[in-house]
Design an enzyme around this catalytic site. Structure first.
Site, PDB file in Angstrom:
ATOM      1  N   ARG A 107     -50.243  46.690 -17.542  1.00 15.70           N
ATOM      2  CA  ARG A 107     -51.774  46.263 -16.147  1.00 15.70           C
ATOM      3  C   ARG A 107     -53.091  46.970 -16.405  1.00 15.70           C
ATOM      4  NH1 ARG A 107     -50.387  45.363  -9.872  1.00 15.70           N
ATOM      5  NH2 ARG A 107     -48.749  43.465 -10.765  1.00 15.70           N
ATOM      6  N   HIS A 134     -50.737  36.821 -15.346  1.00 18.14           N
ATOM      7  CA  HIS A 134     -48.980  37.524 -14.751  1.00 18.14           C
ATOM      8  C   HIS A 134     -47.629  36.859 -15.132  1.00 18.14           C
ATOM      9  CE1 HIS A 134     -47.664  40.333 -12.068  1.00 18.14           C
ATOM     10  NE2 HIS A 134     -48.197  40.574 -11.524  1.00 18.14           N
ATOM     11  N   GLN A 137     -44.368  37.139 -13.245  1.00 16.00           N
ATOM     12  CA  GLN A 137     -44.995  37.322 -11.708  1.00 16.00           C
ATOM     13  C   GLN A 137     -43.804  35.738 -11.929  1.00 16.00           C
ATOM     14  OE1 GLN A 137     -45.065  39.357  -9.285  1.00 16.00           O
ATOM     15  NE2 GLN A 137     -44.296  36.768  -8.111  1.00 16.00           N
ATOM     16  N   ASP A 223     -52.278  33.210  -3.528  1.00 15.20           N
ATOM     17  CA  ASP A 223     -52.817  34.298  -3.579  1.00 15.20           C
ATOM     18  C   ASP A 223     -53.401  35.143  -2.965  1.00 15.20           C
ATOM     19  OD1 ASP A 223     -52.341  37.097  -4.994  1.00 15.20           O
ATOM     20  OD2 ASP A 223     -53.264  36.013  -6.646  1.00 15.20           O
ATOM     21  N   CYS A 263     -46.803  35.323  -3.877  1.00 17.38           N
ATOM     22  CA  CYS A 263     -46.492  37.265  -5.696  1.00 17.38           C
ATOM     23  C   CYS A 263     -46.460  38.468  -4.854  1.00 17.38           C
ATOM     24  CB  CYS A 263     -47.072  37.272  -6.330  1.00 17.38           C
ATOM     25  SG  CYS A 263     -49.036  37.328  -6.233  1.00 17.38           S
ATOM     26  N   ARG A 291     -38.128  39.950  -9.517  1.00 17.61           N
ATOM     27  CA  ARG A 291     -38.827  40.767 -10.212  1.00 17.61           C
ATOM     28  C   ARG A 291     -37.911  41.183 -10.472  1.00 17.61           C
ATOM     29  NH1 ARG A 291     -44.279  41.094  -9.544  1.00 17.61           N
ATOM     30  NH2 ARG A 291     -44.101  42.320 -11.903  1.00 17.61           N
TER      31      ARG A 291
HETATM   32  N1  NVA Z   1     -54.012  37.429  -8.306  1.00 14.25           N
HETATM   33  C1  NVA Z   1     -53.587  39.246  -7.363  1.00 14.25           C
HETATM   34  C2  NVA Z   1     -52.452  39.336  -7.447  1.00 14.25           C
HETATM   35  C3  NVA Z   1     -51.922  40.700  -6.752  1.00 14.25           C
HETATM   36  C4  NVA Z   1     -50.582  40.933  -8.259  1.00 14.25           C
HETATM   37  C5  NVA Z   1     -54.402  40.132  -8.512  1.00 14.25           C
HETATM   38  O1  NVA Z   1     -55.040  40.009  -9.364  1.00 14.25           O
HETATM   39  O2  NVA Z   1     -54.863  41.622  -7.819  1.00 14.25           O
HETATM   40  N1   CP Z   2     -47.186  40.662  -7.065  1.00 13.67           N
HETATM   41  C1   CP Z   2     -46.955  42.264  -8.113  1.00 13.67           C
HETATM   42  O1   CP Z   2     -47.565  42.324  -9.072  1.00 13.67           O
HETATM   43  O2   CP Z   2     -47.195  43.019  -6.835  1.00 13.67           O
HETATM   44  P1   CP Z   2     -47.615  44.273  -6.815  1.00 13.67           P
HETATM   45  O3   CP Z   2     -49.719  44.352  -7.259  1.00 13.67           O
HETATM   46  O4   CP Z   2     -47.101  45.337  -5.908  1.00 13.67           O
HETATM   47  O5   CP Z   2     -47.192  45.055  -8.514  1.00 13.67           O
END
Ligand code: NVA
Ligand code: CP
Length: 309
Positions: A107, A134, A137, A223, A263, A291
């Site tokens: 990540r 992502h 997800q 989101d 998500c 997931r």
């Molecule tokens: N769009 C959000 C998703 C978190 C799971 C982010 O990138 O922070």
């Molecule tokens: N939806 C998702 O990826 O959640 P986290 O940021 O908690 O991993």
């Protein structure tokens, strides 16, 4: 003898529809085994490295529990406690980490960091979220849609709010699975067309009015208004996004049996009202649980290829 090419999962469009059909079917089988407390250890003694440059609850837990349930184990690495946070080149980190482990999930921020890492990795690399995409997800979301409603081909998925990593991933999925993707964002936060492939454009419709975007939708999703890495814009975004809240009025424009997905983590009263996320059309807890199941199928596929049993 030439070595088998390594298969990575960096974007949703790294897999074909046929591969998704296989992985989704495996996810169904692995979910059933899990629910039946059936021991299944095809990845016995394998190690997953999980590199986090941003926070996580679901991604960390689902990958860590997932590899454990498949007989392997996970090592958690974050920027703060590793040399990555002190300037070690990503290419060097990839060389070292991939010599000691069997599969890697990252990540991070820009997609180019993930691309560079994967180019120097000896083992499969999975995108656990970047600024642009992502895929794990959306894989879970599509699996959840199938469980609830059957095939997503020909359906309409509506995205309300920020044109972010989730929306660009949904667009790739729309082209692969053959559904229509409606998106409504505030002015100034429209899709970056550089991230929308020419071939995907026929599957995407942009709307100024979020109510119009929801009309006839089979699935409505949203989101956070401010994704990780963009925190400095939070206050400006709160003002700009105020009308892009999925509430009962917006859900009322969709088909009566439309699903709601998010998500997570969610901010009730911002991008979604409590009555929608906690209401009967919401499947957010299934989405989160799934997931685990889809990522187990993903790791199994990347490491072992297609299984017949
Ligand atoms: N769009 C959000 C998703 C978190 C799971 C982010 O990138 O922070
Ligand atoms: N939806 C998702 O990826 O959640 P986290 O940021 O908690 O991993």
């Amino acid at each position: 003898m030439t070595a088998k090419p390594i298969k990575h999962y960096l974007q949703f469009n790294d897999f074909s529809l046929e591969e998704y059909d296989y992985v989704l079917e495996r996810a169904r089988i692995l979910k059933r085994k899990f629910k039946n407390y059936e021991t299944y250890h095809p990845l016995h003694d394998r190690t997953l490295a999980m590199i986090f440059e941003k926070s996580s609850t679901r991604t960390r837990l689902s990958f860590e529990a997932g590899i454990h349930q498949l007989g392997g184990h996970a090592v958690f690495l974050n920027t703060r406690d590793t040399q990555l946070g002190r300037g070690e080149p990503i290419e060097d980190a990839a060389q070292v980490i991939s010599r000691m482990t069997d599969i890697i999930m990252i990540r991070t921020f820009g997609q180019e960091i993930l691309e560079r890492f994967s180019q120097h990795s000896r083992v499969p690399v999975i995108n656990g979220l970047t600024n642009e995409y992502h895929p794990c997800q959306v894989l879970a979301d599509i699996f959840t849609y199938y469980e609830q409603r059957g095939p997503i081909k020909g359906k309409t998925v509506t995205w309300i709010g920020d044109a972010n990593n989730m929306s660009y991933t949904w667009i790739q999925a729309a082209e692969i699975f053959g559904f229509t993707f409606h998106i409504s964002t505030p002015p100034g936060y429209r899709l970056d067309q550089k991230l929308v492939a020419e071939s995907s454009r026929p599957f995407v419709r942009e709307f100024e009015d979020p109510r119009a975007a929801c009309a006839g939708a089979d699935l409505v999703s949203t989101d956070v208004w401010t994704s990780m890495g963009y925190e400095a814009e939070n206050e400006v975004r709160k003002a700009a996004f105020a009308q892009w809240c999925v509430n009962a009025d917006l859900m009322g424009q969709a088909k009566p049996d439309a699903l709601f997905m998010h998500c997570l983590p969610a901010h009730r009263g911002e991008e979604v009202s409590a009555e929608v996320i906690d209401g009967p059309q919401s499947v957010v807890w299934d989405e989160a649980e799934n997931r685990l199941h889809v990522q187990k199928a993903l790791m199994e596929y990347l490491l072992l290829g297609r299984l017949t049993a």
